[in-house]
Scaffold this motif. Structure first.
Motif, short mmCIF file in Angstrom:
data_model
loop_
_atom_site.label_atom_id
_atom_site.label_comp_id
_atom_site.label_asym_id
_atom_site.label_seq_id
_atom_site.Cartn_x
_atom_site.Cartn_y
_atom_site.Cartn_z
N LEU A 227 0.27 14.68 -7.69
CA LEU A 227 0.53 15.16 -6.49
C LEU A 227 1.08 16.63 -7.00
N HIS B 83 -9.28 9.61 1.11
CA HIS B 83 -8.08 8.67 1.35
C HIS B 83 -8.05 7.88 0.38
N TRP B 84 -6.79 7.56 -0.13
CA TRP B 84 -6.36 7.01 -1.43
C TRP B 84 -5.43 6.06 -1.11
N ILE B 85 -5.66 4.61 -1.52
CA ILE B 85 -4.90 3.84 -0.94
C ILE B 85 -3.40 3.39 -1.70
N VAL C 42 -1.38 6.39 -3.88
CA VAL C 42 -1.23 7.53 -4.46
C VAL C 42 -0.26 7.54 -5.41
N GLY D 252 -9.88 2.03 -4.67
CA GLY D 252 -8.87 2.35 -3.92
C GLY D 252 -9.37 3.78 -3.20
N THR D 253 -10.21 4.24 -3.00
CA THR D 253 -10.60 5.69 -2.57
C THR D 253 -11.59 5.29 -1.56
N ILE E 39 0.85 -1.26 0.09
CA ILE E 39 0.08 -0.11 -0.05
C ILE E 39 0.94 1.27 0.11
N ASN E 40 0.29 2.36 -0.46
CA ASN E 40 0.74 3.58 -0.50
C ASN E 40 -0.15 4.64 -0.29
N PRO E 41 -0.58 4.91 0.82
CA PRO E 41 -1.75 5.59 1.24
C PRO E 41 -1.54 7.27 1.42
N GLY E 42 -2.46 7.74 1.25
CA GLY E 42 -2.42 9.30 1.63
C GLY E 42 -3.78 9.79 1.37
N ILE E 43 -3.96 11.04 1.96
CA ILE E 43 -5.33 11.78 1.95
C ILE E 43 -5.14 13.16 0.87
N VAL E 44 -5.80 13.05 -0.18
CA VAL E 44 -5.87 14.02 -1.10
C VAL E 44 -7.23 15.09 -1.09
#
Lengths: 118, 83, 174
Positions: free
Chosen positions: C151, C142-144, C146, C126-127, C97-102
């Protein structure tokens, strides 16, 4: 007809199992919500669809006002309830967790952190 | 043919129950609870098909809506820290 | 306007009651008692909820919007959901996983289309929608997994996150 029902049951059971295992495989609450919400909703769609297909098969012999047709209709209503409420409660949990200060684990970017007003 | 499916869903519920008991903090526990609610609704639908009883499905509909309200309420509690 | 609001919400409540009590009698699938009780409760529910069911305009009564929603659900949403689930299965098995909030700006005007979009986002690849900014109608997602190229500029490109869903939401409930 029967083979379709069995296929749907196998797919539904598989995704429900993956959703349950995903709760243990992922590191934090947000990724766990991914596994739990998506997989159980998808698996539920297939399992309820299997129930509906099996009971639709008896309509021809028993007519519209049989218990089987009521079963189909009520299964459909239950499915609509699941599909509507599941993403909403996932959203509520994620929002509450972020507001109470749970950081996403291993995050590469967090736009929400800087934008918080309150 | 429906009873084995219901037993299988019961096993899934047990797996989620482990997360509910372990879960480091309240948010993780509520994720487990939400998953269990969905699985209970589905297993009620499956049991209704197994015993050909429509009443199981009516209970499933009411359970789905009530568990949704419960989840929202607990989420509100986690957010504010009080009811 | 008040009378139309009441009529619409009472009709919705009555139809829901009829749906739940199908095959209870011989009077065209329903029994007489069920019809009478359903009408009484529909009037009460219609009086209580008339301001919640109908907010400002009656645009959702247009049958073309319902057809559009069905087309969206089966042609766009279900395939995307199937792909999403295979993707989640892959991530559950490998743990990659490579998560983040965009933050995305879908520029939707009203609450209903935003609700539709947020629920679609939660159930597809994945969102997961986390938070909404009620002043500007921006969504925090939240994107699992990114992607780096998404970005680069600050109002993130929503095409990369959720594809054509905002356009569909605007068409159905805009």
């Amino acid at each position: 007809m029967n083979s379709i029902v069995y296929t749907f049951i196998v797919i539904g059971c598989f995704f429900n199992l993956v959703g349950s295992i995903g709760l243990h495989r992922f590191p934090d609450i947000y990724t766990r919500l991914h596994a739990a919400t998506k997989c159980t909703t998808f698996g539920s769609i297939f399992l309820v669809a299997a129930v509906m297909i099996q009971s639709v098969g008896t309509w021809g012999t028993e007519g519209m006002s049989s218990p089987q047709s009521v079963l189909t209709l009520h299964a459909f209503i239950a499915l609509v309830c699941i599909v509507l409420t599941n993403p909403t409660s996932a959203h509520a949990i994620a929002r509450a967790a972020h507001r109470s200060g749970v950081k996403p684990a291993r995050a590469v970017v967090d736009d929400l952190e800087g934008d918080r007003h309150d | 043919m429906w009873l084995p499916v219901a037993v299988f869903l019961g096993v899934c519920i047990l797996i989620c129950l482990v997360r509910l008991i372990l879960g480091p903090k309240a948010p993780s526990r509520i994720v487990g609870l939400d998953t269990i609610n969905t699985l209970v609704v589905v297993s009620m639908v499956v049991l209704g098909a197994a015993f050909e009883q429509v009443i199981f499905l009516d209970v499933a509909i009411v359970y789905a809506l009530l568990s949704f309200v419960t989840t929202l309420y607990i989420a509100k509690y986690i957010e504010k820290g009080k009811f | 306007m008040k009378a139309i609001k009441f009529l619409v919400s009472a009709c919705v409540a009555f139809l829901l009651y009829l749906l739940l009590t199908t095959a209870s009698g011989s009077l065209f699938l329903w029994s007489r008692e069920e019809l009478i009780i359903g009408a009484v409760f529909a009037i009460i529910v219609g009086m209580v909820t008339k301001d919640m069911v109908v907010k400002k305009s009656l645009r959702m009564l247009d049958p073309r919007r319902a057809l559009l929603f069905v087309a969206y659900f089966f042609a766009v949403f279900l395939p995307a959901m199937a792909i999403a689930n295979v993707d989640v299965v892959y991530r559950v098995i490998t743990g990659r996983i490579n998560p983040g909030i965009v933050k995305i700006s879908p520029n939707l005007g009203n609450d209903l289309s935003l609700t539709l979009l947020a629920n679609s986002i939660t159930l597809t690849p994945g969102t997961l929608s986390v938070e909404v900014d009620e002043k500007t109608n921006d969504l925090y997602v939240h994107w699992i997994n990114v992607k780096k190229q998404a970005l680069e500029k600050m109002p993130r490109d929503y095409k990369a996150v959720c594809g054509s869903f905002p356009d569909w939401a605007r068409r159905i409930a805009g």
